[in-house]
Every structure is written in C-alpha cells, then in structure tokens.
Design a protein around this motif. Sequence first.
Motif, PDB file in Angstrom:
ATOM      1  N   ARG A 128      -5.253   1.912   7.976  1.00 32.09           N
ATOM      2  CA  ARG A 128      -4.498   2.115   6.735  1.00 32.09           C
ATOM      3  C   ARG A 128      -4.728   0.993   5.730  1.00 32.09           C
ATOM      4  NH1 ARG A 128      -0.277   5.879   6.910  1.00 32.09           N
ATOM      5  NH2 ARG A 128       0.842   4.710   5.329  1.00 32.09           N
ATOM      6  N   SER A 129      -5.156  -0.179   6.183  1.00 30.72           N
ATOM      7  CA  SER A 129      -5.305  -1.306   5.266  1.00 30.72           C
ATOM      8  C   SER A 129      -6.522  -1.148   4.358  1.00 30.72           C
ATOM      9  CB  SER A 129      -5.405  -2.611   6.046  1.00 30.72           C
ATOM     10  OG  SER A 129      -6.619  -2.659   6.778  1.00 30.72           O
ATOM     11  N   GLN A 130      -7.445  -0.269   4.701  1.00 29.68           N
ATOM     12  CA  GLN A 130      -8.675  -0.110   3.944  1.00 29.68           C
ATOM     13  C   GLN A 130      -8.594   0.962   2.865  1.00 29.68           C
ATOM     14  OE1 GLN A 130     -11.252  -2.257   4.453  1.00 29.68           O
ATOM     15  NE2 GLN A 130      -9.826  -3.222   5.856  1.00 29.68           N
ATOM     16  N   ILE A 131      -7.416   1.570   2.686  1.00 32.08           N
ATOM     17  CA  ILE A 131      -7.308   2.682   1.747  1.00 32.08           C
ATOM     18  C   ILE A 131      -5.980   2.601   0.995  1.00 32.08           C
ATOM     19  CG2 ILE A 131      -6.360   4.221   3.511  1.00 32.08           C
ATOM     20  CD1 ILE A 131      -7.901   6.484   2.177  1.00 32.08           C
ATOM     21  N   SER A 132      -6.005   2.981  -0.253  1.00 38.03           N
ATOM     22  CA  SER A 132      -4.797   3.048  -1.067  1.00 38.03           C
ATOM     23  C   SER A 132      -4.129   4.400  -0.822  1.00 38.03           C
ATOM     24  CB  SER A 132      -5.185   2.906  -2.544  1.00 38.03           C
ATOM     25  OG  SER A 132      -4.083   3.148  -3.363  1.00 38.03           O
ATOM     26  N   LEU A 133      -2.867   4.364  -0.413  1.00 33.28           N
ATOM     27  CA  LEU A 133      -2.139   5.590  -0.083  1.00 33.28           C
ATOM     28  C   LEU A 133      -0.897   5.747  -0.955  1.00 33.28           C
ATOM     29  CD1 LEU A 133      -2.155   5.287   3.805  1.00 33.28           C
ATOM     30  CD2 LEU A 133      -3.485   6.889   2.439  1.00 33.28           C
ATOM     31  N   PRO A 134      -0.497   6.983  -1.223  1.00 32.20           N
ATOM     32  CA  PRO A 134       0.768   7.199  -1.928  1.00 32.20           C
ATOM     33  C   PRO A 134       1.935   6.659  -1.104  1.00 32.20           C
ATOM     34  CG  PRO A 134      -0.574   9.188  -1.964  1.00 32.20           C
ATOM     35  CD  PRO A 134      -1.227   8.233  -1.008  1.00 32.20           C
ATOM     36  N   ALA A 135       2.868   6.035  -1.779  1.00 27.18           N
ATOM     37  CA  ALA A 135       4.035   5.447  -1.106  1.00 27.18           C
ATOM     38  C   ALA A 135       5.160   6.470  -0.992  1.00 27.18           C
ATOM     39  CB  ALA A 135       4.521   4.235  -1.885  1.00 27.18           C
TER      40      ALA A 135
END
Length: 100
Positions: free
Chosen positions: A40-47
């Motif tokens: 998960r740290s390598q990608i920007s995700l919706p919060a």
Amino acid sequence: MKNKRTLLAAIALTSLISAGVISHAQAEQLTVPVGTQADRSQISLPATGMTQESVRNRWGAPQDMKGPIGEPPISQWHYPDFIVYFEHNRVLHSVVRRNR
C-alpha cells in the motif's frame, strides 16, 4: 483492523451457538505470505470518507463500476491498481489489486 474482525467473528459465532443454529464450530487461521500481499505504501489510494466526486476528480473515471447493492448500498469502482468500495457516496475502503 484484524482484532476488530476477530472480535466481530467471535461475537457472531457465540450468537449462533447460543441460538442453537450450530452445535459446534471449527476455526481455521489463514496466513498470507508477505511476498503475496500488495504494498500500500507504493500507491496513492482514496481515503476513507472521500466522496465519489473527489475520487473521480483525483483518479479519473473508473475502468468498471459495480453496484450499488444491499442496504446500506455498497458499490465498487475498479481502477487498474486498486478497487474503491463506497457506502452511499463515501469511500468505505480502498484495496490494492494484486499483480495478476
């Protein structure tokens, strides 16, 4: 999150046993090797809590949309690297897709 799911599962199981729905139960612990988990740290995700409009503005239109189904209504937006789950029009959870 894992402890919350475990607690909810234990409460549900206790309720089913108390109600006589099941007379005994077996539990199995699943383990997922670290190398197969998405990073998960390598990608920007919706919060959690973002609106559908803000997700669309930041990440664009999804490749695929499913739902809504159920009550409350849950829908899914599929992007190349992740899936976003919405309750009504708010992000409930974002999940990184595993490399296929």
